[in-house]
Design a protein around this motif. Structure first.
Motif, PDB file in Angstrom:
ATOM      1  N   MET A  20       0.850  -1.186   0.000  1.00 59.72           N
ATOM      2  CA  MET A  20       0.000   0.000   0.000  1.00 59.72           C
ATOM      3  C   MET A  20       0.886   1.236   0.000  1.00 59.72           C
ATOM      4  N   THR A  21       0.331   2.356  -0.400  1.00 59.69           N
ATOM      5  CA  THR A  21       1.088   3.598  -0.463  1.00 59.69           C
ATOM      6  C   THR A  21       0.419   4.638   0.409  1.00 59.69           C
ATOM      7  N   LEU A  22       1.173   5.178   1.345  1.00 55.06           N
ATOM      8  CA  LEU A  22       0.710   6.265   2.201  1.00 55.06           C
ATOM      9  C   LEU A  22       1.124   7.563   1.526  1.00 55.06           C
ATOM     10  N   VAL A  23       0.150   8.416   1.233  1.00 53.40           N
ATOM     11  CA  VAL A  23       0.395   9.668   0.533  1.00 53.40           C
ATOM     12  C   VAL A  23       0.243  10.822   1.516  1.00 53.40           C
ATOM     13  N   ILE A  24       1.217  11.727   1.502  1.00 51.40           N
ATOM     14  CA  ILE A  24       1.197  12.900   2.359  1.00 51.40           C
ATOM     15  C   ILE A  24       0.983  14.125   1.480  1.00 51.40           C
ATOM     16  N   ASP A  25      -0.079  14.870   1.740  1.00 54.32           N
ATOM     17  CA  ASP A  25      -0.343  16.128   1.045  1.00 54.32           C
ATOM     18  C   ASP A  25       0.125  17.256   1.944  1.00 54.32           C
ATOM     19  N   LEU A  26       0.955  18.108   1.405  1.00 58.02           N
ATOM     20  CA  LEU A  26       1.581  19.176   2.185  1.00 58.02           C
ATOM     21  C   LEU A  26       1.351  20.504   1.491  1.00 58.02           C
ATOM     22  N   GLU A  27       0.982  21.508   2.255  1.00 58.61           N
ATOM     23  CA  GLU A  27       0.853  22.859   1.723  1.00 58.61           C
ATOM     24  C   GLU A  27       1.712  23.802   2.552  1.00 58.61           C
ATOM     25  N   SER A  28       2.630  24.469   1.881  1.00 61.34           N
ATOM     26  CA  SER A  28       3.467  25.474   2.529  1.00 61.34           C
ATOM     27  C   SER A  28       2.868  26.835   2.206  1.00 61.34           C
ATOM     28  N   LYS A  29       2.444  27.557   3.210  1.00 61.30           N
ATOM     29  CA  LYS A  29       1.768  28.835   2.995  1.00 61.30           C
ATOM     30  C   LYS A  29       2.737  29.980   2.756  1.00 61.30           C
ATOM     31  N   GLN A  30       4.022  29.728   3.012  1.00 65.50           N
ATOM     32  CA  GLN A  30       5.065  30.707   2.702  1.00 65.50           C
ATOM     33  C   GLN A  30       6.381  29.971   2.512  1.00 65.50           C
ATOM     34  N   ASP A  31       7.365  30.629   1.947  1.00 66.06           N
ATOM     35  CA  ASP A  31       8.673  30.014   1.744  1.00 66.06           C
ATOM     36  C   ASP A  31       9.283  29.626   3.085  1.00 66.06           C
ATOM     37  N   ALA A  32       9.918  28.472   3.132  1.00 65.47           N
ATOM     38  CA  ALA A  32      10.528  27.987   4.372  1.00 65.47           C
ATOM     39  C   ALA A  32      11.888  27.368   4.060  1.00 65.47           C
ATOM     40  N   GLU A  33      12.778  27.404   5.023  1.00 68.17           N
ATOM     41  CA  GLU A  33      14.096  26.793   4.893  1.00 68.17           C
ATOM     42  C   GLU A  33      14.301  25.780   6.001  1.00 68.17           C
ATOM     43  N   PHE A  34      15.080  24.745   5.718  1.00 67.48           N
ATOM     44  CA  PHE A  34      15.435  23.694   6.676  1.00 67.48           C
ATOM     45  C   PHE A  34      14.195  23.113   7.342  1.00 67.48           C
ATOM     46  N   VAL A  35      13.468  22.348   6.548  1.00 61.76           N
ATOM     47  CA  VAL A  35      12.186  21.779   6.969  1.00 61.76           C
ATOM     48  C   VAL A  35      12.352  20.287   7.231  1.00 61.76           C
ATOM     49  N   LEU A  36      11.718  19.794   8.292  1.00 62.85           N
ATOM     50  CA  LEU A  36      11.699  18.378   8.641  1.00 62.85           C
ATOM     51  C   LEU A  36      10.257  17.883   8.582  1.00 62.85           C
ATOM     52  N   ILE A  37      10.031  16.837   7.797  1.00 64.72           N
ATOM     53  CA  ILE A  37       8.708  16.218   7.677  1.00 64.72           C
ATOM     54  C   ILE A  37       8.808  14.836   8.298  1.00 64.72           C
TER      55      ILE A  37
END
Length: 121
Positions: A20-37
């Motif tokens: 199975m495939t787990l899909v993550i939908d992500l929305e960044s509302k502004q520019d970001a640096e050095f992000v950890l998901i």
């Protein structure tokens, strides 16, 4: 940030040994640096593929026992999708913890999804 998870093919009921495939939908509302998901995986599952996936702006992916950690040096404003391929291994009902995203050096800027349940027959 806004983040949510869902299964690619259907609802949250799977057969043992099914991929199975787990899909993550992500929305960044502004520019970001050095992000950890951080993407938790259910306890009754293991990775279907070992190795590095490639999502948008992804520079590093680490597969741990209980979660996938994805690092991004730069994440411009916009919507993105990440995938984690899993295999159902043990029958039961498991909790899928919420995915998280945060800036590594400014953790007050973060986003969190919802808890879900997974059933493996």
């Amino acid at each position: 940030f806004a983040i949510a998870s869902h299964w690619e093919s259907r609802d949250s009921t799977f057969e043992t040994c099914e991929c199975m495939t787990l899909v993550i939908d992500l929305e960044s509302k502004q520019d970001a640096e050095f992000v950890l998901i951080e993407i938790p995986i259910p306890a009754g599952c293991s990775y279907a593929e070992q190795g590095r996936g490639k999502g948008p702006y992804e520079i590093y992916r680490e597969q741990r026992k209980d979660r996938v950690a994805i690092c991004s040096q730069k994440l411009p404003q916009g919507s993105y999708q990440y995938e984690v391929k899993l295999r159902a291994r043990f029958a039961g009902t498991y909790t899928l913890n919420p995915p998280r995203i945060e800036q590594m050096y400014f953790p007050v800027f973060f986003g969190r999804g919802d808890m879900k349940e997974v059933k493996i027959d």
